[in-house]
Design a protein around this motif. Structure first.
Motif, PDB file in Angstrom:
ATOM      1  N   SER A  85     -37.919 -44.236 -57.860  1.00 57.01           N
ATOM      2  CA  SER A  85     -38.459 -43.830 -56.866  1.00 57.01           C
ATOM      3  C   SER A  85     -37.762 -42.302 -56.351  1.00 57.01           C
ATOM      4  CB  SER A  85     -38.525 -44.559 -55.409  1.00 57.01           C
ATOM      5  OG  SER A  85     -38.560 -43.692 -54.467  1.00 57.01           O
ATOM      6  N   LYS A  86     -36.398 -42.306 -56.611  1.00 55.81           N
ATOM      7  CA  LYS A  86     -35.580 -41.308 -56.091  1.00 55.81           C
ATOM      8  C   LYS A  86     -35.911 -40.056 -57.221  1.00 55.81           C
ATOM      9  CE  LYS A  86     -30.587 -40.058 -56.356  1.00 55.81           C
ATOM     10  NZ  LYS A  86     -29.220 -40.593 -56.142  1.00 55.81           N
ATOM     11  N   GLN A  87     -35.810 -40.795 -58.626  1.00 52.78           N
ATOM     12  CA  GLN A  87     -35.996 -39.461 -59.761  1.00 52.78           C
ATOM     13  C   GLN A  87     -37.339 -38.834 -59.616  1.00 52.78           C
ATOM     14  OE1 GLN A  87     -33.486 -38.162 -61.003  1.00 52.78           O
ATOM     15  NE2 GLN A  87     -31.934 -39.926 -60.474  1.00 52.78           N
ATOM     16  N   ALA A  88     -38.293 -39.490 -59.436  1.00 51.55           N
ATOM     17  CA  ALA A  88     -39.755 -39.194 -59.357  1.00 51.55           C
ATOM     18  C   ALA A  88     -39.954 -38.205 -57.961  1.00 51.55           C
ATOM     19  CB  ALA A  88     -40.821 -40.281 -59.096  1.00 51.55           C
ATOM     20  N   ALA A  89     -39.294 -38.478 -56.974  1.00 52.84           N
ATOM     21  CA  ALA A  89     -39.288 -37.587 -55.865  1.00 52.84           C
ATOM     22  C   ALA A  89     -38.420 -36.460 -56.061  1.00 52.84           C
ATOM     23  CB  ALA A  89     -38.746 -38.488 -54.512  1.00 52.84           C
ATOM     24  N   LEU A  90     -37.547 -36.513 -56.640  1.00 52.34           N
ATOM     25  CA  LEU A  90     -36.862 -35.295 -56.911  1.00 52.34           C
ATOM     26  C   LEU A  90     -37.598 -34.471 -57.915  1.00 52.34           C
ATOM     27  CD1 LEU A  90     -33.063 -36.658 -56.925  1.00 52.34           C
ATOM     28  CD2 LEU A  90     -33.933 -35.352 -55.115  1.00 52.34           C
ATOM     29  N   SER A  91     -37.755 -34.990 -58.906  1.00 48.81           N
ATOM     30  CA  SER A  91     -38.561 -33.909 -60.023  1.00 48.81           C
ATOM     31  C   SER A  91     -39.664 -33.317 -59.407  1.00 48.81           C
ATOM     32  CB  SER A  91     -38.697 -34.630 -61.303  1.00 48.81           C
ATOM     33  OG  SER A  91     -39.606 -35.741 -61.100  1.00 48.81           O
ATOM     34  N   ARG A  92     -40.509 -34.090 -58.536  1.00 45.07           N
ATOM     35  CA  ARG A  92     -41.722 -33.547 -57.850  1.00 45.07           C
ATOM     36  C   ARG A  92     -41.468 -32.495 -56.858  1.00 45.07           C
ATOM     37  NH1 ARG A  92     -43.928 -38.484 -56.911  1.00 45.07           N
ATOM     38  NH2 ARG A  92     -42.918 -38.586 -54.770  1.00 45.07           N
ATOM     39  N   ALA A  93     -40.305 -32.625 -56.299  1.00 45.35           N
ATOM     40  CA  ALA A  93     -39.626 -31.571 -55.383  1.00 45.35           C
ATOM     41  C   ALA A  93     -39.265 -30.293 -56.388  1.00 45.35           C
ATOM     42  CB  ALA A  93     -38.535 -31.914 -54.413  1.00 45.35           C
ATOM     43  N   ARG A  94     -38.739 -30.642 -57.256  1.00 47.19           N
ATOM     44  CA  ARG A  94     -38.229 -29.345 -58.086  1.00 47.19           C
ATOM     45  C   ARG A  94     -39.451 -28.614 -58.535  1.00 47.19           C
ATOM     46  NH1 ARG A  94     -32.837 -28.837 -59.656  1.00 47.19           N
ATOM     47  NH2 ARG A  94     -31.576 -30.211 -58.278  1.00 47.19           N
ATOM     48  N   GLU A  95     -40.376 -29.365 -58.868  1.00 44.58           N
ATOM     49  CA  GLU A  95     -41.696 -28.817 -59.508  1.00 44.58           C
ATOM     50  C   GLU A  95     -42.244 -27.806 -58.573  1.00 44.58           C
ATOM     51  OE1 GLU A  95     -44.536 -31.396 -61.080  1.00 44.58           O
ATOM     52  OE2 GLU A  95     -43.086 -32.424 -62.516  1.00 44.58           O
ATOM     53  N   GLN A  96     -42.285 -28.562 -57.140  1.00 51.81           N
ATOM     54  CA  GLN A  96     -42.916 -27.432 -56.085  1.00 51.81           C
ATOM     55  C   GLN A  96     -41.946 -26.518 -55.892  1.00 51.81           C
ATOM     56  OE1 GLN A  96     -43.536 -30.468 -52.858  1.00 51.81           O
ATOM     57  NE2 GLN A  96     -44.885 -31.870 -53.937  1.00 51.81           N
ATOM     58  N   LEU A  97     -40.642 -26.619 -55.715  1.00 48.80           N
ATOM     59  CA  LEU A  97     -39.709 -25.610 -55.436  1.00 48.80           C
ATOM     60  C   LEU A  97     -40.003 -24.286 -56.496  1.00 48.80           C
ATOM     61  CD1 LEU A  97     -36.775 -25.237 -56.622  1.00 48.80           C
ATOM     62  CD2 LEU A  97     -36.670 -27.252 -55.589  1.00 48.80           C
ATOM     63  N   ALA A  98     -40.078 -24.875 -57.835  1.00 45.51           N
ATOM     64  CA  ALA A  98     -40.166 -23.722 -58.945  1.00 45.51           C
ATOM     65  C   ALA A  98     -41.448 -23.087 -58.726  1.00 45.51           C
ATOM     66  CB  ALA A  98     -40.081 -24.416 -60.102  1.00 45.51           C
ATOM     67  N   ALA A  99     -42.531 -23.730 -58.318  1.00 46.43           N
ATOM     68  CA  ALA A  99     -43.970 -22.838 -58.074  1.00 46.43           C
ATOM     69  C   ALA A  99     -43.803 -21.962 -57.051  1.00 46.43           C
ATOM     70  CB  ALA A  99     -44.948 -23.964 -57.727  1.00 46.43           C
ATOM     71  N   LEU A 100     -42.801 -22.074 -56.141  1.00 51.49           N
ATOM     72  CA  LEU A 100     -42.761 -21.270 -54.927  1.00 51.49           C
ATOM     73  C   LEU A 100     -42.031 -19.995 -55.153  1.00 51.49           C
ATOM     74  CD1 LEU A 100     -41.585 -23.972 -52.185  1.00 51.49           C
ATOM     75  CD2 LEU A 100     -43.887 -22.524 -52.207  1.00 51.49           C
ATOM     76  N   THR A 101     -41.212 -20.112 -56.351  1.00 49.84           N
ATOM     77  CA  THR A 101     -40.522 -18.812 -56.716  1.00 49.84           C
ATOM     78  C   THR A 101     -40.968 -18.063 -57.934  1.00 49.84           C
ATOM     79  OG1 THR A 101     -39.002 -20.100 -57.740  1.00 49.84           O
ATOM     80  CG2 THR A 101     -38.285 -19.570 -55.527  1.00 49.84           C
ATOM     81  N   ASP A 102     -42.326 -18.658 -58.223  1.00 54.60           N
ATOM     82  CA  ASP A 102     -42.799 -18.089 -59.532  1.00 54.60           C
ATOM     83  C   ASP A 102     -43.588 -16.898 -59.139  1.00 54.60           C
ATOM     84  OD1 ASP A 102     -42.481 -19.838 -61.702  1.00 54.60           O
ATOM     85  OD2 ASP A 102     -44.388 -20.843 -61.524  1.00 54.60           O
TER      86      ASP A 102
END
Ligand SMILES: Cc1cc2nc3c(=O)[nH]c(=O)nc-3n(C[C@H](O)[C@H](O)[C@H](O)COP(=O)(O)O)c2cc1C
Length: 200
Positions: free
Chosen positions: A183-200
């Motif tokens: 659950s932790k790894q899935a949540a962290l990778s989802r958050a990282r995907e979202q934050l990467a999209a914010l700086t694209d």
């Protein structure tokens, strides 16, 4: 040139999940804005004191009547506010502790809410004076709360920042961090995907 203010508040300092997500966002922002300035304030490593009657009294006292100690309190608050004023982008690491925001973040909030400085009351209600900023919040939680009545943080942080004029606020959540490793790894990778999209 753009200035970004990074505020973190994890008791685990740079090791906190909210700090690490904030940092990943800041690294992406830096790549996009190579000449940009980054100012970091770790509210857990260098906490603002609790607001008490003496400190609040310093804000209310007329400048010409302030004691040297009161001047110091106001100067500290002014420095925090100046950092916010200078920044166009604000990044906030937001852990959930005991169903609320970290107490160090609340103490900081208590030092930046200043009548006549960061907000003022008008006949039409309060007006925030810290306008034209974009705020990114990275919220880390052991359980799942987003979108439920138990999320004590999102509405409060949005309302508080809005009261000071910061109305453009984006939240990225990493939830379920205490439920299990998957659950932790899935949540962290989802958050990282979202934050990467914010700086694209
Ligand atoms: C003192 C403490 C209190 C916590 N309280 C809660 C809580 O009320 N709800 C929750 O979902 N998680 C809670 N957690 C788990 C944290 O939200 C989780 O560890 C998250 O990663 C904290 O952010 P950080 O890693 O940036 O410090 C708590 C953790 C600690 C250390």
């Amino acid at each position: 040139m753009s200035t970004l203010l990074q505020l973190t508040s994890s008791l685990f300092l740079n090791g906190g999940q909210s700090s690490q997500l904030s940092e990943a966002f800041v690294e992406g922002w830096q790549r996009k804005h190579p000449g940009g300035t980054i100012v970091k304030r770790d509210l857990a490593a260098d906490p603002a004191p609790h607001l008490d009657a003496e400190r609040f009294g310093s804000f209310l006292a007329r400048p010409e009547e302030r004691t040297p100690a009161q001047h110091e309190v106001v100067a500290f608050s002014d420095r925090l506010i100046e950092e916010l004023r200078t920044a166009e982008v604000i990044v906030l690491g937001l852990p959930m502790y005991n169903f609320g925001i970290p107490s160090v973040l609340k103490a900081y909030f208590d030092h930046i809410a200043r009548a006549g400085v960061t907000f003022r009351y008008t006949e039409n209600g309060p007006v925030g004076l810290l306008t034209g900023k974009k705020v990114y919040v990275f919220a880390a939680r052991g359980g799942h709360y987003a979108g439920t009545p138990l999320d004590s943080q999102t509405g409060y942080v949005r309302d508080f920042l809005g009261f000071l004029g910061m109305t453009e606020v984006e939240f990225v959540y990493a939830e379920g961090l205490a439920i299990g490793e998957a659950s932790k790894q899935a949540a962290l990778s989802r958050a990282r995907e979202q934050l990467a999209a914010l700086t694209d």
